[in-house]
Design a protein around this motif. Sequence first.
Motif, PDB file in Angstrom:
ATOM      1  N   ALA A  74      79.955  61.344 -29.527  1.00 42.18           N
ATOM      2  CA  ALA A  74      79.703  59.901 -29.588  1.00 42.18           C
ATOM      3  C   ALA A  74      80.523  59.162 -28.538  1.00 42.18           C
ATOM      4  O   ALA A  74      80.031  58.238 -27.878  1.00 42.18           O
ATOM      5  N   ARG A  75      81.783  59.565 -28.362  1.00 41.79           N
ATOM      6  CA  ARG A  75      82.631  58.923 -27.348  1.00 41.79           C
ATOM      7  C   ARG A  75      82.111  59.200 -25.944  1.00 41.79           C
ATOM      8  O   ARG A  75      82.202  58.351 -25.053  1.00 41.79           O
ATOM      9  N   LYS A 108      81.280  47.607 -30.937  1.00 43.94           N
ATOM     10  CA  LYS A 108      82.024  47.432 -32.186  1.00 43.94           C
ATOM     11  C   LYS A 108      82.062  48.776 -32.897  1.00 43.94           C
ATOM     12  O   LYS A 108      81.137  49.582 -32.770  1.00 43.94           O
ATOM     13  N   HIS A 109      83.117  49.001 -33.654  1.00 41.06           N
ATOM     14  CA  HIS A 109      83.311  50.301 -34.291  1.00 41.06           C
ATOM     15  C   HIS A 109      83.659  50.117 -35.757  1.00 41.06           C
ATOM     16  O   HIS A 109      84.577  49.369 -36.093  1.00 41.06           O
ATOM     17  N   LEU A 110      82.901  50.783 -36.610  1.00 38.96           N
ATOM     18  CA  LEU A 110      83.243  50.869 -38.029  1.00 38.96           C
ATOM     19  C   LEU A 110      83.636  52.316 -38.325  1.00 38.96           C
ATOM     20  O   LEU A 110      82.781  53.203 -38.329  1.00 38.96           O
ATOM     21  N   ASP A 111      84.910  52.552 -38.532  1.00 37.37           N
ATOM     22  CA  ASP A 111      85.388  53.866 -38.960  1.00 37.37           C
ATOM     23  C   ASP A 111      85.447  53.822 -40.479  1.00 37.37           C
ATOM     24  O   ASP A 111      86.301  53.148 -41.053  1.00 37.37           O
ATOM     25  N   LEU A 112      84.543  54.528 -41.137  1.00 36.72           N
ATOM     26  CA  LEU A 112      84.446  54.443 -42.594  1.00 36.72           C
ATOM     27  C   LEU A 112      85.685  54.987 -43.296  1.00 36.72           C
ATOM     28  O   LEU A 112      85.907  54.688 -44.467  1.00 36.72           O
ATOM     29  N   TRP A 113      86.494  55.761 -42.570  1.00 38.35           N
ATOM     30  CA  TRP A 113      87.730  56.289 -43.163  1.00 38.35           C
ATOM     31  C   TRP A 113      88.883  55.297 -43.040  1.00 38.35           C
ATOM     32  O   TRP A 113      89.932  55.492 -43.655  1.00 38.35           O
ATOM     33  N   ASP A 114      88.699  54.256 -42.260  1.00 34.31           N
ATOM     34  CA  ASP A 114      89.725  53.225 -42.144  1.00 34.31           C
ATOM     35  C   ASP A 114      89.361  51.963 -42.918  1.00 34.31           C
ATOM     36  O   ASP A 114      90.082  50.962 -42.852  1.00 34.31           O
ATOM     37  N   MET A 115      88.247  52.004 -43.629  1.00 37.93           N
ATOM     38  CA  MET A 115      87.792  50.840 -44.380  1.00 37.93           C
ATOM     39  C   MET A 115      88.017  51.040 -45.875  1.00 37.93           C
ATOM     40  O   MET A 115      87.927  52.165 -46.372  1.00 37.93           O
ATOM     41  N   GLU A 116      88.283  49.964 -46.558  1.00 38.31           N
ATOM     42  CA  GLU A 116      88.366  50.000 -48.023  1.00 38.31           C
ATOM     43  C   GLU A 116      87.015  49.546 -48.563  1.00 38.31           C
ATOM     44  O   GLU A 116      86.783  48.364 -48.810  1.00 38.31           O
ATOM     45  N   LEU A 117      86.129  50.496 -48.738  1.00 38.33           N
ATOM     46  CA  LEU A 117      84.811  50.180 -49.257  1.00 38.33           C
ATOM     47  C   LEU A 117      84.912  49.845 -50.745  1.00 38.33           C
ATOM     48  O   LEU A 117      85.574  50.557 -51.498  1.00 38.33           O
ATOM     49  N   LEU A 167      71.938  47.978 -30.893  1.00 36.65           N
ATOM     50  CA  LEU A 167      71.909  49.432 -30.761  1.00 36.65           C
ATOM     51  C   LEU A 167      72.898  50.014 -31.761  1.00 36.65           C
ATOM     52  O   LEU A 167      74.058  49.586 -31.817  1.00 36.65           O
ATOM     53  N   LEU A 168      72.438  50.978 -32.557  1.00 36.96           N
ATOM     54  CA  LEU A 168      73.266  51.589 -33.598  1.00 36.96           C
ATOM     55  C   LEU A 168      73.585  53.026 -33.198  1.00 36.96           C
ATOM     56  O   LEU A 168      72.690  53.797 -32.851  1.00 36.96           O
ATOM     57  N   LEU A 169      74.859  53.355 -33.249  1.00 37.08           N
ATOM     58  CA  LEU A 169      75.311  54.719 -32.976  1.00 37.08           C
ATOM     59  C   LEU A 169      76.013  55.244 -34.222  1.00 37.08           C
ATOM     60  O   LEU A 169      76.987  54.652 -34.679  1.00 37.08           O
ATOM     61  N   PHE A 170      75.498  56.318 -34.783  1.00 39.42           N
ATOM     62  CA  PHE A 170      76.107  56.949 -35.953  1.00 39.42           C
ATOM     63  C   PHE A 170      76.589  58.338 -35.555  1.00 39.42           C
ATOM     64  O   PHE A 170      75.878  59.072 -34.861  1.00 39.42           O
ATOM     65  N   LEU A 196      76.896  49.002 -32.167  1.00 39.03           N
ATOM     66  CA  LEU A 196      77.758  49.292 -33.310  1.00 39.03           C
ATOM     67  C   LEU A 196      77.849  50.794 -33.507  1.00 39.03           C
ATOM     68  O   LEU A 196      76.827  51.471 -33.665  1.00 39.03           O
ATOM     69  N   HIS A 197      79.074  51.315 -33.475  1.00 36.97           N
ATOM     70  CA  HIS A 197      79.313  52.737 -33.745  1.00 36.97           C
ATOM     71  C   HIS A 197      79.868  52.885 -35.147  1.00 36.97           C
ATOM     72  O   HIS A 197      80.950  52.362 -35.462  1.00 36.97           O
ATOM     73  N   VAL A 198      79.141  53.574 -36.001  1.00 32.55           N
ATOM     74  CA  VAL A 198      79.591  53.866 -37.366  1.00 32.55           C
ATOM     75  C   VAL A 198      79.979  55.338 -37.402  1.00 32.55           C
ATOM     76  O   VAL A 198      79.122  56.221 -37.277  1.00 32.55           O
ATOM     77  N   SER A 199      81.270  55.610 -37.546  1.00 32.09           N
ATOM     78  CA  SER A 199      81.742  57.004 -37.554  1.00 32.09           C
ATOM     79  C   SER A 199      82.163  57.396 -38.966  1.00 32.09           C
ATOM     80  O   SER A 199      82.677  56.577 -39.733  1.00 32.09           O
ATOM     81  N   SER A 200      81.949  58.673 -39.297  1.00 29.31           N
ATOM     82  CA  SER A 200      82.226  59.105 -40.677  1.00 29.31           C
ATOM     83  C   SER A 200      82.957  60.433 -40.741  1.00 29.31           C
ATOM     84  O   SER A 200      82.871  61.145 -41.733  1.00 29.31           O
ATOM     85  N   SER A 201      83.688  60.766 -39.671  1.00 28.48           N
ATOM     86  CA  SER A 201      84.523  61.967 -39.692  1.00 28.48           C
ATOM     87  C   SER A 201      85.988  61.565 -39.821  1.00 28.48           C
ATOM     88  O   SER A 201      86.457  60.701 -39.080  1.00 28.48           O
TER      89      SER A 201
END
Length: 212
Positions: free
Chosen positions: A22-23, A39-48, A91-94, A5-10
């Motif tokens: 990261a890429r 799997k990818h969680l882009d925090l800027w594309d999510m409605e938290l 495996l977690l990738l931040f 899981l890649h959690v990106s925050s830029s």
Amino acid sequence: MTILLHVSSSPRKQRSASLEVARSFLSDYRDYAPHVQVKHLDLWDMELPEFDDNAMTAKYAGLAGTPLTASQQQAWEHLRQLAAHLHEADLLLFSMPLWNFSIPYKLKHFIDLISQKDILFSFDPETGFSGLLTGKKAIVVYARGLSYASDSFTPSREFDHQKGYFEAWLKFIGVTDVQSIIVEKTLFGSEVDSEARQQACQQASQLARSLG
């Protein structure tokens, strides 16, 4: 099958140093572990969701052991679903930039939502806290515009509230196997920026090879 899981925050999609490194890690890791599911969680594309009254009341109801109302249960279930992404991964990738000497507010929002009792940690009055994400590995890419060396005008002991905070959180939720990659001086001009990114990508490649 290994789940990464890649959690990106830029918010920067093209020029982001943290995303570039990261890429690079992901590309090399796929070569060494071709059956990995990414799997990818882009925090800027999510409605938290907001941590509103329903979520807060559900939190304290859970601590007190009292039943939840339907609206509280719905709010709590949403938090469980967000945290499930971390539980399901091996495996977690931040990847994150440094903002105001700390982490982006989107990442802090995400952490504040999911860092709940019986979601990411348990609590016993006699033994204290126990993280629930045990047995996982984490790779964290930190990007900084300046230098945080001890002899710089922003030494890490005073100004780095990014790495220390984030890895304290990882330890709190049970992730103790953590590898970090730091890319610094991205604001020191194109030549220094390019060299810093290249060195960090090389480190990411070596790490991918060791894990693959």
